[in-house]
Write a protein that holds these residues in place. Structure first.
Motif, PDB file in Angstrom:
ATOM      1  N   PHE A 183      -3.236  10.525   8.086  1.00 40.66           N
ATOM      2  CA  PHE A 183      -2.559   9.770   7.032  1.00 40.66           C
ATOM      3  C   PHE A 183      -3.594   9.272   6.014  1.00 40.66           C
ATOM      4  N   THR A 184      -3.180   9.208   4.747  1.00 38.11           N
ATOM      5  CA  THR A 184      -4.006   8.576   3.717  1.00 38.11           C
ATOM      6  C   THR A 184      -3.255   7.365   3.180  1.00 38.11           C
ATOM      7  N   ASN A 235       3.522   9.001  -0.547  1.00 37.02           N
ATOM      8  CA  ASN A 235       3.539   7.742  -1.295  1.00 37.02           C
ATOM      9  C   ASN A 235       4.665   6.802  -0.867  1.00 37.02           C
ATOM     10  N   VAL A 236       4.794   6.590   0.419  1.00 44.91           N
ATOM     11  CA  VAL A 236       5.795   5.656   0.931  1.00 44.91           C
ATOM     12  C   VAL A 236       5.208   4.241   0.874  1.00 44.91           C
ATOM     13  N   ILE A 260       0.853  -1.183   0.000  1.00 46.86           N
ATOM     14  CA  ILE A 260       0.000   0.000   0.000  1.00 46.86           C
ATOM     15  C   ILE A 260       0.891   1.236   0.000  1.00 46.86           C
ATOM     16  N   GLY A 261       0.343   2.352  -0.451  1.00 53.33           N
ATOM     17  CA  GLY A 261       1.066   3.618  -0.409  1.00 53.33           C
ATOM     18  C   GLY A 261       0.499   4.492   0.698  1.00 53.33           C
ATOM     19  N   ILE A 262       1.359   5.044   1.545  1.00 52.65           N
ATOM     20  CA  ILE A 262       0.922   5.874   2.667  1.00 52.65           C
ATOM     21  C   ILE A 262       1.541   7.259   2.549  1.00 52.65           C
ATOM     22  N   VAL A 309      -5.040   8.752  -5.902  1.00 48.10           N
ATOM     23  CA  VAL A 309      -4.573   8.185  -4.638  1.00 48.10           C
ATOM     24  C   VAL A 309      -4.656   9.182  -3.488  1.00 48.10           C
ATOM     25  N   ALA A 310      -4.785  10.479  -3.805  1.00 51.90           N
ATOM     26  CA  ALA A 310      -4.813  11.497  -2.765  1.00 51.90           C
ATOM     27  C   ALA A 310      -6.167  11.571  -2.060  1.00 51.90           C
TER      28      ALA A 310
END
Length: 312
Positions: A101-102, A70-71, A61-63, A190-191
């Motif tokens: 966080f998203t 996008n980590v 997943i991207g956090i 993704v945002a």
């Protein structure tokens, strides 16, 4: 035997004490607080993605949050506990304030700071690449556990095909099945978790053949049914969607599917002929020698929706 000088041991202990969870914040952990969030994730509603019923090992997943974007985090054991994929890229709290966080699935490198992912849903053999999920959650040093409850951002259509009058199970399994009248390409942001469709052509699309386009199928020999699970971008359908069936001996059938009645279970009088994000539309299709019968279409979250339509 040569003895190790005590000052070497002291230096090693000092290095271990300084090691932190992020490259830029090496403060020691304080009782009741920590610099790095602990990320865990569940999936809301029915605990299923289109291609599987749970997280798989190494799902990514991207956090984003706390000034990081996008980590990539992964769940090594498929248990919903996510850790950073590349050591040194951990997200960390810089202060005492709560941080939002998203997160999204599946992770994408998103070169150049882009926030949208493109997908072509005709490529059902690669559903894992566009079974988009999105979540938002908060945490702080004093309460570092951040639990994401992911929501489905796409729509799912499950077609269960069964033989009717004059038809055999073998013919059902060999039938060439197609859909027509929807937009198959689009983007996922993704945002904010939003999706959008592109105004491309709406030609016939066969989902029972081709290495890239063949949809996941379950053949139930005991019930003589073939079930296909399809994932699409949410969208308003301008007219009833066409379902096409071509049998081995070149008998062709067509039925029109309108999702308005199914959506009325959730939306009441405001229901439209559309695919709504997070909803699963289960539709039973009976192929007779001379007609197609569309049975009850039922919504669960994913959410199942349904209706009865009979077409000759």
């Amino acid at each position: 035997m040569r003895k190790t000088p005590k000052y070497f041991i002291t230096a090693a202990l000092a290095i271990m004490t300084l090691a932190g969870c992020g490259n830029e914040n090496n403060e020691p952990e304080v009782t009741g607080r920590k610099d790095c969030p602990d990320f865990t994730a569940t999936i809301s509603g029915v605990q299923t993605r289109a291609f599987n019923q749970q997280w798989e090992q190494e799902d990514e997943i991207g956090i984003s949050g706390a000034n990081r974007t996008n980590v990539c985090y992964h769940t090594k054991g498929g248990d919903g506990i996510f850790t950073v994929k590349t050591n040194g890229e951990q997200i960390y709290f810089k202060g005492e304030d709560e941080v939002t966080f998203t997160a999204y699935y599946p992770w994408d490198a998103l070169a150049g700071g882009a926030t949208t992912v493109n997908a072509d849903t005709r490529r059902q053999a690669s559903q894992k690449s566009f079974d988009f999920l999105w979540a938002q959650a908060s945490g702080k040093k004093a309460a570092p556990t951040v639990t994401f409850n992911f929501a489905h951002r796409m729509a799912k259509v499950v077609l269960t095909i069964k033989p009717g009058k004059g038809m055999s199970y073998d013919e059902i399994k060999a039938a060439r099945l197609s859909l027509k009248g929807f937009r198959h390409t689009g983007t996922f942001n993704v945002a904010d978790g939003s999706t959008a469709v592109k105004n491309d052509s709406e030609g016939d699309w066969t989902f029972t053949e081709g290495d890239a386009y063949k949809a996941p199928a379950v053949f139930d020999d005991a019930q003589s049914t073939a079930t296909y699970s399809l994932i699409f971008f949410p969208q308003t359908l301008q007219e009833p969607m066409a379902f096409l069936a071509e049998l081995p001996e070149n008998n062709n059938f067509r039925a029109e599917i309108d999702f308005t009645k199914a959506n009325s279970e959730k939306d009441g009088a405001s229901a439209k002929n559309e695919w709504v994000a997070g909803r699963q539309y289960n539709l039973s299709v009976t192929l007779n020698r001379t007609s197609i019968t569309l049975g009850e279409c039922v919504i669960n979250p994913w959410t199942v929706v349904g209706e009865n339509i009979s077409v000759d």
